[in-house]
Scaffold this motif. Sequence first.
Motif, PDB file in Angstrom:
ATOM      1  N   ILE A  99       0.837  -1.208   0.000  1.00  0.00           N
ATOM      2  CA  ILE A  99       0.000   0.000   0.000  1.00  0.00           C
ATOM      3  C   ILE A  99       0.867   1.252   0.000  1.00  0.00           C
ATOM      4  CG2 ILE A  99      -1.557   1.381   1.447  1.00  0.00           C
ATOM      5  CD1 ILE A  99      -3.075  -1.118   2.098  1.00  0.00           C
ATOM      6  N   ILE A 100       1.910   1.269   0.825  1.00  0.00           N
ATOM      7  CA  ILE A 100       2.808   2.422   0.873  1.00  0.00           C
ATOM      8  C   ILE A 100       3.540   2.572  -0.460  1.00  0.00           C
ATOM      9  CG2 ILE A 100       4.815   3.423   2.035  1.00  0.00           C
ATOM     10  CD1 ILE A 100       3.897   1.966   4.581  1.00  0.00           C
ATOM     11  N   PHE A 161       5.795   9.477  10.379  1.00  0.00           N
ATOM     12  CA  PHE A 161       5.567  10.571   9.435  1.00  0.00           C
ATOM     13  C   PHE A 161       4.148  11.111   9.503  1.00  0.00           C
ATOM     14  CE2 PHE A 161       9.576  10.342   7.980  1.00  0.00           C
ATOM     15  CZ  PHE A 161       9.909   9.463   6.951  1.00  0.00           C
ATOM     16  N   ALA A 162       3.201  10.199   9.473  1.00  0.00           N
ATOM     17  CA  ALA A 162       1.816  10.635   9.291  1.00  0.00           C
ATOM     18  C   ALA A 162       0.856   9.575   9.805  1.00  0.00           C
ATOM     19  CB  ALA A 162       1.546  10.900   7.806  1.00  0.00           C
ATOM     20  N   GLN A 163      -0.395   9.995   9.977  1.00  0.00           N
ATOM     21  CA  GLN A 163      -1.481   9.093  10.336  1.00  0.00           C
ATOM     22  C   GLN A 163      -2.616   9.279   9.351  1.00  0.00           C
ATOM     23  OE1 GLN A 163      -2.820   9.089  14.417  1.00  0.00           O
ATOM     24  NE2 GLN A 163      -0.782   9.576  15.204  1.00  0.00           N
ATOM     25  N   TYR A 164      -3.195   8.165   8.923  1.00  0.00           N
ATOM     26  CA  TYR A 164      -4.313   8.197   7.984  1.00  0.00           C
ATOM     27  C   TYR A 164      -5.508   7.475   8.609  1.00  0.00           C
ATOM     28  CZ  TYR A 164      -0.658   9.375   4.618  1.00  0.00           C
ATOM     29  OH  TYR A 164       0.392   9.968   3.965  1.00  0.00           O
ATOM     30  N   PRO A 165      -6.695   8.069   8.554  1.00  0.00           N
ATOM     31  CA  PRO A 165      -7.876   7.382   9.087  1.00  0.00           C
ATOM     32  C   PRO A 165      -8.289   6.226   8.180  1.00  0.00           C
ATOM     33  CG  PRO A 165      -8.526   9.393   7.989  1.00  0.00           C
ATOM     34  CD  PRO A 165      -7.019   9.391   7.995  1.00  0.00           C
ATOM     35  N   PHE A 166      -9.150   5.370   8.680  1.00  0.00           N
ATOM     36  CA  PHE A 166      -9.756   4.321   7.860  1.00  0.00           C
ATOM     37  C   PHE A 166     -11.127   4.799   7.405  1.00  0.00           C
ATOM     38  CE2 PHE A 166      -6.538   1.884  10.019  1.00  0.00           C
ATOM     39  CZ  PHE A 166      -6.172   0.904   9.104  1.00  0.00           C
ATOM     40  N   ILE A 225      -5.330  -4.296  -3.765  1.00  0.00           N
ATOM     41  CA  ILE A 225      -6.237  -3.204  -3.396  1.00  0.00           C
ATOM     42  C   ILE A 225      -7.018  -2.705  -4.607  1.00  0.00           C
ATOM     43  CG2 ILE A 225      -6.390  -0.899  -2.361  1.00  0.00           C
ATOM     44  CD1 ILE A 225      -5.558  -3.104  -0.428  1.00  0.00           C
ATOM     45  N   HIS A 226      -6.400  -2.737  -5.794  1.00  0.00           N
ATOM     46  CA  HIS A 226      -7.087  -2.298  -7.008  1.00  0.00           C
ATOM     47  C   HIS A 226      -8.288  -3.205  -7.303  1.00  0.00           C
ATOM     48  CE1 HIS A 226      -3.964   0.616  -7.909  1.00  0.00           C
ATOM     49  NE2 HIS A 226      -3.039  -0.331  -7.769  1.00  0.00           N
ATOM     50  N   VAL A 227      -8.124  -4.496  -7.090  1.00  0.00           N
ATOM     51  CA  VAL A 227      -9.232  -5.436  -7.307  1.00  0.00           C
ATOM     52  C   VAL A 227     -10.352  -5.164  -6.310  1.00  0.00           C
ATOM     53  CG1 VAL A 227      -9.914  -7.869  -7.161  1.00  0.00           C
ATOM     54  CG2 VAL A 227      -7.790  -7.234  -8.329  1.00  0.00           C
ATOM     55  N   LEU A 244      -5.206   6.395   2.832  1.00  0.00           N
ATOM     56  CA  LEU A 244      -4.007   6.482   1.994  1.00  0.00           C
ATOM     57  C   LEU A 244      -4.206   5.754   0.678  1.00  0.00           C
ATOM     58  CD1 LEU A 244      -0.994   7.161   1.552  1.00  0.00           C
ATOM     59  CD2 LEU A 244      -0.427   5.080   2.817  1.00  0.00           C
ATOM     60  N   ALA A 245      -5.016   4.667   0.698  1.00  0.00           N
ATOM     61  CA  ALA A 245      -5.198   3.827  -0.484  1.00  0.00           C
ATOM     62  C   ALA A 245      -6.397   4.243  -1.323  1.00  0.00           C
ATOM     63  CB  ALA A 245      -5.348   2.369  -0.058  1.00  0.00           C
TER      64      ALA A 245
END
Length: 293
Positions: A99-100, A161-166, A225-227, A244-245
Motif C-alpha cells: 500500500i505504501i 511521518f503521518a497518520q491516515y484514518p480508515f 487493493i485495485h481489485v 491512503l489507499a
Amino acid sequence: MKIKDLEYYQDLIKCQNFSQVASHFNVRQPTITMAIQRLESDFGATFFIRDHAHKQLHITQAGQQFANHVAVILNELNIAKEEIARTQSGRIRFGLPPIIGNYYFPALTPSLLRANLMQSLDIYEHGSRELLKMLEGGHIDIALLGSLDPLQRPRLQTQEFAQYPFNVIVGKQSPLAKKKAISFADLRNQRFIMPGSEFFHEQAFKHMCHGAHFRPHILFRTPDIHVIKALVAENLGVSFLTSLAIEPSDEVVALSLTDKEQPHFRLSLAKRATEVLSDREQELWQLLIKQNQ
C-alpha cells in the motif's frame, strides 16, 4: 569465550545429541564435550545433565536461559557480518509494503531520482509485519512501515511521518453512497471485500467489528487493493481501507466513520538502532524525513 563454542551449544540445544552435533560440524565428539565444559566453567553453572541409563540429554534451567542469550548473540553477529559486507557494496536494501509502495512512495521518486538514490535501492516488497522481521534480522537496512500503534521496538530507531484514518468505501450505486459518514454498526448486514490477513487492515477491521458487536460477512479477500476497489465499484460489497489507499479517481465513495474509538494507519521510517548508516543511507534517511516535514 569462542564463537564456535556458542555455535556448538546452539546446535546441541536443538538436537540434544553430542554425536549429531559433532557430525554436523565435522569434528570429533570430544571437541563438542570440551566446548560445553568450557562454557559451563566460564559461567559456573551446569547447562546439561546426561542420563546415561536412558541415553538422554536434559537441559537445565540455567542451560535454557543461556540458550536464549546465545541465540541473540549469534543473531547479532550474523547481522554485523551482513552490515559490514553491505558497506562495501553501496547498495541500500529498502523495505516497502504494497500500500505504501503504490500510494505513498511514487510522490517521493522525483526527489530520489534527482539525488541519484533510486539506482542504489534494492526494494523488498512485503507486508509491514514481514518487513519488521527482516529489518530486525538484518536482511534489509531501511524500511517504510505501516502500523496501528506507535512503532516502538527496542532494536529499532523509528520516525513516524503521518497518520491516515480508515474509511468505508461503497459503490456509487449503493444506498450508502448518499451519506457522508456512518457508524460502523450500520454495516452489520453488508458483505465485505477485504485485504488479506497480512495487512494491518485485518487488525483494525476486527477492532471495529468488535466495537460494533457483530460478526462480518466476508465475501472475498485479496491482497490486490485495485481489485478490491473495482469489486466495490461494481456494488458487489463494501470495504474498509486506509484513506491512503483511496484516490479521487477511484469509482467508489469514501465514507468517514462516526465511531469515537477508531484505529489509524501510521506511517513510519525505521532502521536498526545498532546500524551506522553509510553516507548514501544517511542521505536517503534525511531526504525521506525532509519530504514529510
